[in-house]
Design an enzyme around this catalytic site. Structure first.
Site, PDB file in Angstrom:
ATOM      1  CE  LYS A  80      -2.486   6.361  16.720  1.00  0.00           C
ATOM      2  NZ  LYS A  80      -3.324   6.555  15.334  1.00  0.00           N
ATOM      3  N   GLY A 177       4.770   0.986   2.128  1.00  0.00           N
ATOM      4  CA  GLY A 177       3.997   0.321   3.184  1.00  0.00           C
ATOM      5  C   GLY A 177       2.643  -0.318   2.363  1.00  0.00           C
ATOM      6  N   GLY A 179       0.305  -2.168   3.746  1.00  0.00           N
ATOM      7  CA  GLY A 179      -0.885  -2.698   4.800  1.00  0.00           C
ATOM      8  C   GLY A 179      -2.083  -2.460   4.257  1.00  0.00           C
ATOM      9  CB  VAL A 181      -4.032   2.524   4.472  1.00  0.00           C
ATOM     10  CG1 VAL A 181      -4.139   3.948   3.650  1.00  0.00           C
ATOM     11  CG2 VAL A 181      -4.923   2.638   5.643  1.00  0.00           C
ATOM     12  CE1 TYR A 183      -4.144  -6.000  -2.626  1.00  0.00           C
ATOM     13  CE2 TYR A 183      -5.953  -5.210  -1.746  1.00  0.00           C
ATOM     14  CZ  TYR A 183      -5.417  -5.956  -2.620  1.00  0.00           C
ATOM     15  OH  TYR A 183      -5.946  -6.756  -3.586  1.00  0.00           O
TER      16      TYR A 183
END
Length: 346
Positions: A80, A177, A179, A181, A183
């Site tokens: 990451k 959330g 964003g 994903v 949405y």
């Protein structure tokens, strides 16, 4: 700042720090494990409160990628990257190109991709200075829809397993959330007849969801205590913790956010509270599965078929956890750890 004694250090093979004076790039790349293959993991840009928080995020998220790739039976390890900065103010083309040059120093042992604060366009810019990037516009594209499909199918499987309902019609789902994903997940849930409760730190995204999906909006701090069958965290990690668990009234937790449990013990607390937890790195693997198919023969329908197999793994974990009376995250970890070997990097 301690690293090897840090609570989030987990036999990581490599942790590298990068600074570019011209662009003010401040990046950390953590490689957790490369036993199964090169470390794959997205680049997150976030205005961390301090460097310790950024390092902790890189350590936790890279470890999660190792487990995710192993459980999806993919030839990758876990890595990451985090860049300290506000993606709306500090992200520039020059900064992203500089970051690409940092990736080259790993000579292919780390491959980056999209994450919070980055987009396909950003991957295109990074790809100008490195070939070790996945999910750009000339590759498999935006992985978010495939991640959302995996979460949606896992919610369906969890609702059937815990609530005995084969349809999401009338099921209350709280999505944290909105964003890419979140949405896409809301769209799938709304089409299935679920009743949505939504929240996000961005009021514009909330208004969009309320309008398009007839969702009910709640304040970010209030989402944990809403009356919902399913709580779906699709934002930041570590949100299942000592402060939030007492507020939860849901029967199921199933979302796309990485690293949802602040500590493994929180999985046991959820079990004792009779909340069914779908381990995040099991059900949010749609994106990495999509990336694994990149190449000349890429076919989106083949990817979808593979992603829709995620609930098979999830249900097997639920059943084993119930038989052994141990938390689902512990069962998932045991299986994943058998699939990778934490040998010494030297």
């Amino acid at each position: 700042m301690p690293i090897f004694s840090a609570v989030d250090f987990d036999n990581h093979e490599q942790i590298s720090f990068f600074y570019d004076k011209k662009t003010n790039l401040k990046a950390i790349i953590a490689i957790h494990n490369t036993f199964r293959g090169p470390a794959l993991g997205g680049c997150r840009i976030w205005p961390y409160v301090n460097e310790q928080q950024a390092v902790a995020d890189a350590l936790r998220l890279s470890r999660g990628m190792t487990y995710k790739a192993a459980m999806a039976n993919l030839p990758f390890g876990g890595g990451k990257a985090v860049i300290i900065g506000d993606p709306h103010k500090d992200k520039t083309p020059a900064l992203l190109r500089a970051f690409g040059k940092c990736i080259n120093r790993f000579h292919g042992s780390y491959i980056t991709g999209e994450d919070i604060g980055t987009s396909i366009k950003d991957m295109d810019l990074i790809a100008e200075t490195t070939s070790y990037v996945a999910g750009h516009s000339n590759g498999s594209g935006d992985p978010s829809p495939f991640t959302a499909i995996g979460i949606y199918e896992s919610i369906c499987a969890s609702v059937l397993y815990r609530l005995g309902k084969s349809s999401l019609n009338g099921i209350n789902v709280a999505v944290q959330g909105l964003g890419h994903v979140g949405y896409n997940l809301c769209k799938l849930l709304a089409e299935a007849g679920a009743q949505l409760i939504v929240t996000d730190v961005n009021p514009e995204l909330v208004r969009r969801a309320v309008t398009e999906f007839k969702a009910r909006a709640v304040a970010p701090d209030d989402v944990y205590g809403v009356d919902a069958d399913v709580f779906s965290p699709c934002a930041m990690g570590s949100i299942i913790n000592d402060q939030t668990i007492p507020q939860l009234t849901c029967a199921i937790i199933a979302g796309s956010a990485n690293d949802q449990l602040e500590r493994p013990i929180h999985g046991k607390i959820l079990m004792n509270k009779k909340i069914l937890y779908a381990p995040d790195y099991i059900i949010n693997a749609g994106g990495i599965i999509n990336i694994s198919y990149e190449g000349p023969s890429y076919d989106a329908e083949t990817v979808k078929r593979d992603v829709k197999k995620i609930p098979d793994t999830l249900l097997a974990i639920f059943r084993e956890a119930e038989v052994l009376h141990i938390p689902t995250n512990e069962v998932a970890d045991r299986i994943a750890e058998k699939r990778f070997n934490t040998v010494d990097c030297c």
